[in-house]
Design a protein around this motif. Structure first.
Motif, mmCIF file in Angstrom:
data_model
loop_
_atom_site.group_PDB
_atom_site.id
_atom_site.type_symbol
_atom_site.label_atom_id
_atom_site.label_comp_id
_atom_site.label_asym_id
_atom_site.label_seq_id
_atom_site.Cartn_x
_atom_site.Cartn_y
_atom_site.Cartn_z
ATOM 1 N N GLU A 1 0.827 -1.207 0.000
ATOM 2 C CA GLU A 1 0.000 0.000 0.000
ATOM 3 C C GLU A 1 0.863 1.259 0.000
ATOM 4 N N PHE A 2 2.011 1.172 0.681
ATOM 5 C CA PHE A 2 2.908 2.322 0.768
ATOM 6 C C PHE A 2 3.584 2.608 -0.572
ATOM 7 N N PHE A 3 4.058 1.543 -1.255
ATOM 8 C CA PHE A 3 4.826 1.729 -2.481
ATOM 9 C C PHE A 3 3.969 1.838 -3.737
ATOM 10 N N ILE B 1 6.545 2.738 -10.944
ATOM 11 C CA ILE B 1 6.797 3.400 -12.224
ATOM 12 C C ILE B 1 5.838 2.918 -13.307
ATOM 13 N N SER B 2 5.511 1.629 -13.315
ATOM 14 C CA SER B 2 4.614 1.094 -14.344
ATOM 15 C C SER B 2 3.892 -0.133 -13.813
ATOM 16 N N ARG B 3 2.810 -0.506 -14.483
ATOM 17 C CA ARG B 3 2.082 -1.715 -14.094
ATOM 18 C C ARG B 3 2.922 -2.962 -14.326
ATOM 19 N N ASP B 4 3.750 -2.943 -15.373
ATOM 20 C CA ASP B 4 4.609 -4.098 -15.639
ATOM 21 C C ASP B 4 5.561 -4.344 -14.474
ATOM 22 N N LEU B 5 6.132 -3.267 -13.952
ATOM 23 C CA LEU B 5 7.049 -3.408 -12.824
ATOM 24 C C LEU B 5 6.304 -3.796 -11.555
ATOM 25 N N PHE B 6 5.065 -3.305 -11.409
ATOM 26 C CA PHE B 6 4.258 -3.716 -10.267
ATOM 27 C C PHE B 6 3.958 -5.211 -10.357
ATOM 28 N N GLU B 7 3.690 -5.693 -11.566
ATOM 29 C CA GLU B 7 3.430 -7.125 -11.750
ATOM 30 C C GLU B 7 4.667 -7.940 -11.375
ATOM 31 N N GLU B 8 5.854 -7.461 -11.732
ATOM 32 C CA GLU B 8 7.089 -8.147 -11.345
ATOM 33 C C GLU B 8 7.207 -8.201 -9.826
ATOM 34 N N TYR B 9 6.875 -7.092 -9.191
ATOM 35 C CA TYR B 9 6.922 -7.041 -7.720
ATOM 36 C C TYR B 9 5.942 -8.037 -7.109
ATOM 37 N N ILE B 10 4.711 -8.074 -7.623
ATOM 38 C CA ILE B 10 3.706 -9.006 -7.098
ATOM 39 C C ILE B 10 4.143 -10.451 -7.328
ATOM 40 N N ASN B 11 4.738 -10.744 -8.465
ATOM 41 C CA ASN B 11 5.262 -12.094 -8.716
ATOM 42 C C ASN B 11 6.315 -12.461 -7.685
ATOM 43 N N ARG B 12 7.153 -11.491 -7.336
ATOM 44 C CA ARG B 12 8.170 -11.719 -6.308
ATOM 45 C C ARG B 12 7.501 -11.963 -4.949
ATOM 46 N N VAL B 13 6.494 -11.180 -4.635
ATOM 47 C CA VAL B 13 5.745 -11.359 -3.381
ATOM 48 C C VAL B 13 5.156 -12.760 -3.312
ATOM 49 N N GLU B 14 4.497 -13.180 -4.379
ATOM 50 C CA GLU B 14 3.844 -14.491 -4.382
ATOM 51 C C GLU B 14 4.869 -15.615 -4.287
ATOM 52 N N ILE C 1 13.248 -3.343 0.468
ATOM 53 C CA ILE C 1 13.489 -2.899 -0.906
ATOM 54 C C ILE C 1 14.444 -3.866 -1.611
ATOM 55 N N ASN C 2 15.445 -4.338 -0.880
ATOM 56 C CA ASN C 2 16.431 -5.233 -1.476
ATOM 57 C C ASN C 2 15.854 -6.609 -1.762
ATOM 58 N N PHE C 3 15.308 -7.278 -0.750
ATOM 59 C CA PHE C 3 14.862 -8.657 -0.921
ATOM 60 C C PHE C 3 13.597 -8.786 -1.763
ATOM 61 N N PHE C 4 12.778 -7.741 -1.785
ATOM 62 C CA PHE C 4 11.587 -7.764 -2.630
ATOM 63 C C PHE C 4 11.843 -7.088 -3.978
ATOM 64 N N GLU C 5 13.110 -6.776 -4.223
ATOM 65 C CA GLU C 5 13.584 -6.296 -5.522
ATOM 66 C C GLU C 5 12.808 -5.070 -6.021
ATOM 67 N N LEU C 6 12.750 -4.071 -5.163
ATOM 68 C CA LEU C 6 12.010 -2.853 -5.474
ATOM 69 C C LEU C 6 12.891 -1.688 -5.899
ATOM 70 N N TYR C 7 14.221 -1.833 -5.811
ATOM 71 C CA TYR C 7 15.084 -0.677 -6.009
ATOM 72 C C TYR C 7 15.025 -0.075 -7.397
ATOM 73 N N ASP C 8 14.547 -0.814 -8.403
ATOM 74 C CA ASP C 8 14.445 -0.241 -9.744
ATOM 75 C C ASP C 8 12.996 -0.152 -10.218
ATOM 76 N N LYS C 9 12.069 -0.248 -9.296
ATOM 77 C CA LYS C 9 10.652 -0.285 -9.684
ATOM 78 C C LYS C 9 9.849 0.926 -9.211
ATOM 79 N N THR C 10 10.425 1.752 -8.388
ATOM 80 C CA THR C 10 9.687 2.905 -7.870
ATOM 81 C C THR C 10 10.473 4.183 -8.106
#
Length: 282
Positions: free
Chosen positions: A93-95, A100-113, A238-247
């Motif tokens: 919810e915070f991030f 930056i884009s829905r594609d990058l958000f999808e990558e983040y969600i895939n990492r979460v799952e 940010i590191n383990f959920f690979e967010l450093y290039d997505k926001t």
């Protein structure tokens, strides 16, 4: 306990409540607000039902949605996984607004799952001497971390990250045998220094100059350790959920710098640390 999956978000437009897929920006379901407390509804959908909400209008609506759209929810019975699911939702919810884009958000969600399905726990090795006696306990309360201290009896050969004081350049270089990530952390009489976070497979361990003060004799307040843990939690997430290039807005993430905080007035600033690709090492 059931939780709404992280790719879904609850929004309200006029008197319509929408459960939205944040990746496709499409609605999973919409329904008219018939007196639902939106804050309470979000609370139980995101963070689970409780005895206090049992039988409420919001809880009954959630039960209907689970029956109609079971694929939209995840059931957790393990306490650590419950904590992890809630923890991730808070960060998602915070991030979400700065993705930056829905594609990058999808990558983040895939990492979460992936982390949730595999019940992934990241191993942290703390080598801080006795300078921060409470930090290990604070970090251990973060649900995606398993913390080992240098004086623990059981140790592994490799860790996901080492958090250490900068001591001596030749000794610091040896940490690459234990992890591909090394995060430096130092506390002096005047300031707290966090970083840099070195990706040891790509960069040479830097020769960092620190204030020549014996930190083992520096008195650290518990509140300061909580402040340090706040920064470490954000950096590790940010590191383990690979967010450093997505926001947007993480250009000061301490991979090329360190965060410096004045202990007296809490004035903070970034200090650049020269980093060299490992291929240049001679």
């Amino acid at each position: 306990m059931n939780f709404l999956n992280h790719k879904f978000q609850i929004v309200k437009e006029a008197n319509i409540i929408i459960i939205k897929n944040s990746i496709s920006n499409s609605a999973l379901v919409t329904f008219k607000d018939n007196g639902i407390d939106l804050d309470k509804f979000k609370q139980i959908m995101y963070y689970g039902q409780s005895d206090e909400t049992d039988g409420s209008l919001e809880s009954l609506e959630m039960d209907k949605l689970i029956n109609s759209f079971p694929f939209g929810f995840t059931s957790c019975s393990d306490n650590r996984m419950k904590s992890l699911f809630k923890f991730i939702r808070q960060y998602t919810e915070f991030f979400l607004p700065v993705m930056i884009s829905r594609d990058l958000f999808e990558e983040y969600i895939n990492r979460v799952e992936e982390i949730i399905i595999d019940k992934k726990i990241f191993d942290v090795y703390l080598s801080l001497g006795n300078s921060l006696p409470h930090l290990s306990k604070l970090l251990s309360e973060i649900p995606f971390l398993n913390v080992t201290e240098e004086n623990d009896d059981i140790k592994k050969d490799k860790y996901d990250i080492v958090i250490t004081k900068g001591r001596d350049y030749e000794k610091d270089k040896l940490w690459v045998q234990k992890s591909e990530r090394i995060l430096f952390l130092n506390v002096t009489q005047s300031k707290i220094e966090i970083g840099p976070l070195v990706f040891a497979s790509k960069f040479i361990i830097p020769n960092i100059e620190f204030e020549s003060i014996n930190t083992s004799s520096t008195h650290i307040l518990k509140q300061e350790e909580s402040l340090i843990c706040f920064f470490l939690e954000r950096i590790l997430y940010i590191n383990f959920f690979e967010l450093y290039d997505k926001t947007s807005g993480i250009e000061f993430f301490p991979t090329r710098s360190r965060i410096c905080i004045d202990r007296m007035n809490l004035h903070g600033y970034g200090e650049l640390v020269p980093m060299y690709p490992i291929q240049l090492e001679v």
